[in-house]
Scaffold this motif. Sequence first.
Motif, PDB file in Angstrom:
ATOM      1  N   LEU A 287       2.892  -0.794  -7.074  1.00 35.65           N
ATOM      2  CA  LEU A 287       1.508  -0.996  -7.516  1.00 35.65           C
ATOM      3  C   LEU A 287       1.237  -0.215  -8.797  1.00 35.65           C
ATOM      4  O   LEU A 287       0.623  -0.731  -9.747  1.00 35.65           O
ATOM      5  CB  LEU A 287       0.529  -0.554  -6.427  1.00 35.65           C
ATOM      6  N   ALA A 288       1.683   1.036  -8.816  1.00 36.65           N
ATOM      7  CA  ALA A 288       1.429   1.884  -9.986  1.00 36.65           C
ATOM      8  C   ALA A 288       2.159   1.377 -11.221  1.00 36.65           C
ATOM      9  O   ALA A 288       1.715   1.618 -12.356  1.00 36.65           O
ATOM     10  CB  ALA A 288       1.850   3.318  -9.683  1.00 36.65           C
ATOM     11  N   SER A 289       3.260   0.677 -11.009  1.00 34.38           N
ATOM     12  CA  SER A 289       4.074   0.211 -12.139  1.00 34.38           C
ATOM     13  C   SER A 289       3.561  -1.085 -12.733  1.00 34.38           C
ATOM     14  O   SER A 289       3.933  -1.454 -13.853  1.00 34.38           O
ATOM     15  CB  SER A 289       5.530   0.014 -11.684  1.00 34.38           C
ATOM     16  N   ASN A 290       2.728  -1.787 -11.992  1.00 35.67           N
ATOM     17  CA  ASN A 290       2.234  -3.090 -12.475  1.00 35.67           C
ATOM     18  C   ASN A 290       1.019  -2.950 -13.393  1.00 35.67           C
ATOM     19  O   ASN A 290       0.294  -1.976 -13.326  1.00 35.67           O
ATOM     20  CB  ASN A 290       1.867  -3.977 -11.277  1.00 35.67           C
TER      21      ASN A 290
ATOM     22  N   HIS B 260      -5.840  -3.398  -4.246  1.00 34.80           N
ATOM     23  CA  HIS B 260      -4.622  -3.681  -4.993  1.00 34.80           C
ATOM     24  C   HIS B 260      -4.885  -3.741  -6.496  1.00 34.80           C
ATOM     25  O   HIS B 260      -3.949  -3.920  -7.279  1.00 34.80           O
ATOM     26  CB  HIS B 260      -4.007  -4.984  -4.490  1.00 34.80           C
ATOM     27  N   LEU B 261      -6.144  -3.600  -6.877  1.00 32.09           N
ATOM     28  CA  LEU B 261      -6.484  -3.508  -8.288  1.00 32.09           C
ATOM     29  C   LEU B 261      -6.167  -2.104  -8.796  1.00 32.09           C
ATOM     30  O   LEU B 261      -6.437  -1.113  -8.111  1.00 32.09           O
ATOM     31  CB  LEU B 261      -7.976  -3.806  -8.494  1.00 32.09           C
ATOM     32  N   LYS B 262      -5.634  -2.005  -9.991  1.00 29.10           N
ATOM     33  CA  LYS B 262      -5.234  -0.703 -10.517  1.00 29.10           C
ATOM     34  C   LYS B 262      -6.402   0.264 -10.583  1.00 29.10           C
ATOM     35  O   LYS B 262      -6.253   1.466 -10.319  1.00 29.10           O
ATOM     36  CB  LYS B 262      -4.621  -0.864 -11.911  1.00 29.10           C
ATOM     37  N   VAL B 263      -7.576  -0.251 -10.918  1.00 32.45           N
ATOM     38  CA  VAL B 263      -8.750   0.606 -11.056  1.00 32.45           C
ATOM     39  C   VAL B 263      -9.081   1.299  -9.738  1.00 32.45           C
ATOM     40  O   VAL B 263      -9.732   2.352  -9.721  1.00 32.45           O
ATOM     41  CB  VAL B 263      -9.954  -0.208 -11.569  1.00 32.45           C
ATOM     42  N   ASN B 264      -8.596   0.738  -8.623  1.00 39.25           N
ATOM     43  CA  ASN B 264      -8.831   1.344  -7.310  1.00 39.25           C
ATOM     44  C   ASN B 264      -7.607   2.066  -6.760  1.00 39.25           C
ATOM     45  O   ASN B 264      -7.707   3.210  -6.298  1.00 39.25           O
ATOM     46  CB  ASN B 264      -9.299   0.284  -6.316  1.00 39.25           C
ATOM     47  N   HIS B 265      -6.431   1.431  -6.778  1.00 37.90           N
ATOM     48  CA  HIS B 265      -5.288   2.087  -6.132  1.00 37.90           C
ATOM     49  C   HIS B 265      -4.826   3.338  -6.867  1.00 37.90           C
ATOM     50  O   HIS B 265      -4.106   4.162  -6.297  1.00 37.90           O
ATOM     51  CB  HIS B 265      -4.123   1.107  -5.914  1.00 37.90           C
TER      52      HIS B 265
ATOM     53  N   ARG C 205       7.727   2.850  -1.809  1.00 35.19           N
ATOM     54  CA  ARG C 205       8.088   1.766  -2.728  1.00 35.19           C
ATOM     55  C   ARG C 205       6.874   0.911  -3.063  1.00 35.19           C
ATOM     56  O   ARG C 205       6.648   0.547  -4.217  1.00 35.19           O
ATOM     57  CB  ARG C 205       9.171   0.891  -2.095  1.00 35.19           C
ATOM     58  N   PHE C 206       6.076   0.616  -2.044  1.00 37.55           N
ATOM     59  CA  PHE C 206       4.876  -0.199  -2.224  1.00 37.55           C
ATOM     60  C   PHE C 206       3.911   0.447  -3.210  1.00 37.55           C
ATOM     61  O   PHE C 206       3.433  -0.198  -4.156  1.00 37.55           O
ATOM     62  CB  PHE C 206       4.208  -0.407  -0.865  1.00 37.55           C
ATOM     63  N   MET C 207       3.632   1.738  -3.019  1.00 37.32           N
ATOM     64  CA  MET C 207       2.701   2.423  -3.907  1.00 37.32           C
ATOM     65  C   MET C 207       3.285   2.571  -5.309  1.00 37.32           C
ATOM     66  O   MET C 207       2.558   2.466  -6.306  1.00 37.32           O
ATOM     67  CB  MET C 207       2.331   3.786  -3.330  1.00 37.32           C
ATOM     68  N   HIS C 208       4.577   2.787  -5.404  1.00 33.06           N
ATOM     69  CA  HIS C 208       5.228   2.876  -6.720  1.00 33.06           C
ATOM     70  C   HIS C 208       5.140   1.540  -7.456  1.00 33.06           C
ATOM     71  O   HIS C 208       4.859   1.499  -8.672  1.00 33.06           O
ATOM     72  CB  HIS C 208       6.689   3.287  -6.547  1.00 33.06           C
TER      73      HIS C 208
END
Length: 470
Positions: free
Chosen positions: A467-470, A214-219, A462-465
């Motif tokens: 995550l990408a938006s945070n 769930h960290l941006k560097v990974n997802h 929606r979930f992946m979007h």
Amino acid sequence: MVVSWLSLLACGQGMPIKNVITIMMENRSFDHLLGFLHLSDPAIDGLDGSEYNLVDTKDPTSEKVFVNQNGYDEGPDDPGHGWEDTAEEIYGVHDLKPPIKLEPKMIGFAQNAKSHGHSTLNPLSMFTSKTAPVINGLATEFAVFDAWFCSLPGPTDPNRGFWMSGTSNGAITNYNGTHWSQQSYFDFLRTKGVSWRAYYQDDPWAIMYFQDMHLKVNHQNVFTLDQFFTDLKSNSLSRFSLLQPRMTTTAAGPPTWQHPDASVTEGERLLKSIYEAFRASSYWNDTVLVITYDEHGGFYDHVPPPEQVPAPDSVVAPNGFTFERLGIRVPTVAISPWIPKGTIVHKPSGPQPNSEYDSTSLMSTANKIFGITEHLGLRAAWSGTFENIFSTTMRTDCPTTLIDIPMYTQETLDKQRSLPLNDHMSIQVQFYCQENNLGEDCGKDIVNQGQASDFIVREAQRFMHNLASN
């Protein structure tokens, strides 16, 4: 005799394999998909047709159920494969608890099926080169492992945990709503400076159970499977690529994961498309594709799982299981032009005298390919590696295409969508209800796989979007 690249390292010649692609399919034992290859090649530890189970292991006069070559493309039921079910299948005794001090005789598959009111024939109904031609064809064309075991005697999610992190962190049941806190192999590779991407069809599923994913560097390295084919064509593949099949049924097609309530043929179609795209790419010459399965799915296998193996860590399961024995054999095939045709891989030659192949062998071998000396846990440090299967001569006779697979029909889609939810779809519905904060009543009106599929696909996007938006 095949000369391994290992013998030439002293001469300054490096390993020909630089990249790893892997996909894990669902719920099939080795004997179930590949066991009858033994009839055409006796060196493969498989079936001769004389194997059977009694429907009552305590009654030698009870009905014998023999293995047969009539595997169901879509099964009549979902054979038991939880921890307790698997223990009964291995030892032939119902309701066992750890520690188990019995001899593993692989005699309880039919008995367990009967206890659930399932078909006693289904667990012993096997596939052949005619009914599962893609996986059987690849097994005979490249390298087949006939001593590769899943990492624990239990269900899907904890075994996928081992595949992607070297441990289940004490879990012996499927995902319970709590993110997995252990470090994922993806994050491990990131810290070692090795590029990676994970790809999925419709739903990232267990990839996103890990807290560190769930960290941006990974997802930001998680994509739909379409991107995998694009990356192959555009020469932008990472050094490690993990692929995940589909459990959903939508206009895009039926499930491809080969779960017992889904079509084996559709999984074959996916494997064919992956192989052919890989074969046509610039990565063919320096990459290995490893096809494996998460666990046996309740299907018969005649080889007892190894015992007295290292636990991955000190975490004990809630029922007291200490992870010191492996699960049942699963089909595993390695594909590369550096693998001689017809390679059969039995037990590993190390790193320890008692090392075995299990799901963590993918990571331990990838680490050798990437030049990494550390491991995620004690099991991965112990598990067998297969870098020695690559020869010093690259083949030029590898097929560019595989056998054609008949196209599914609308009737197939409609039938699949009408089925009740399986346990994984129920878990995924609840996963997205929780992750997307959809309220207490979320998912209660979902009653079949069609409704669940539409929900999962929509909420996964929606979930992946989010995550990408945070």
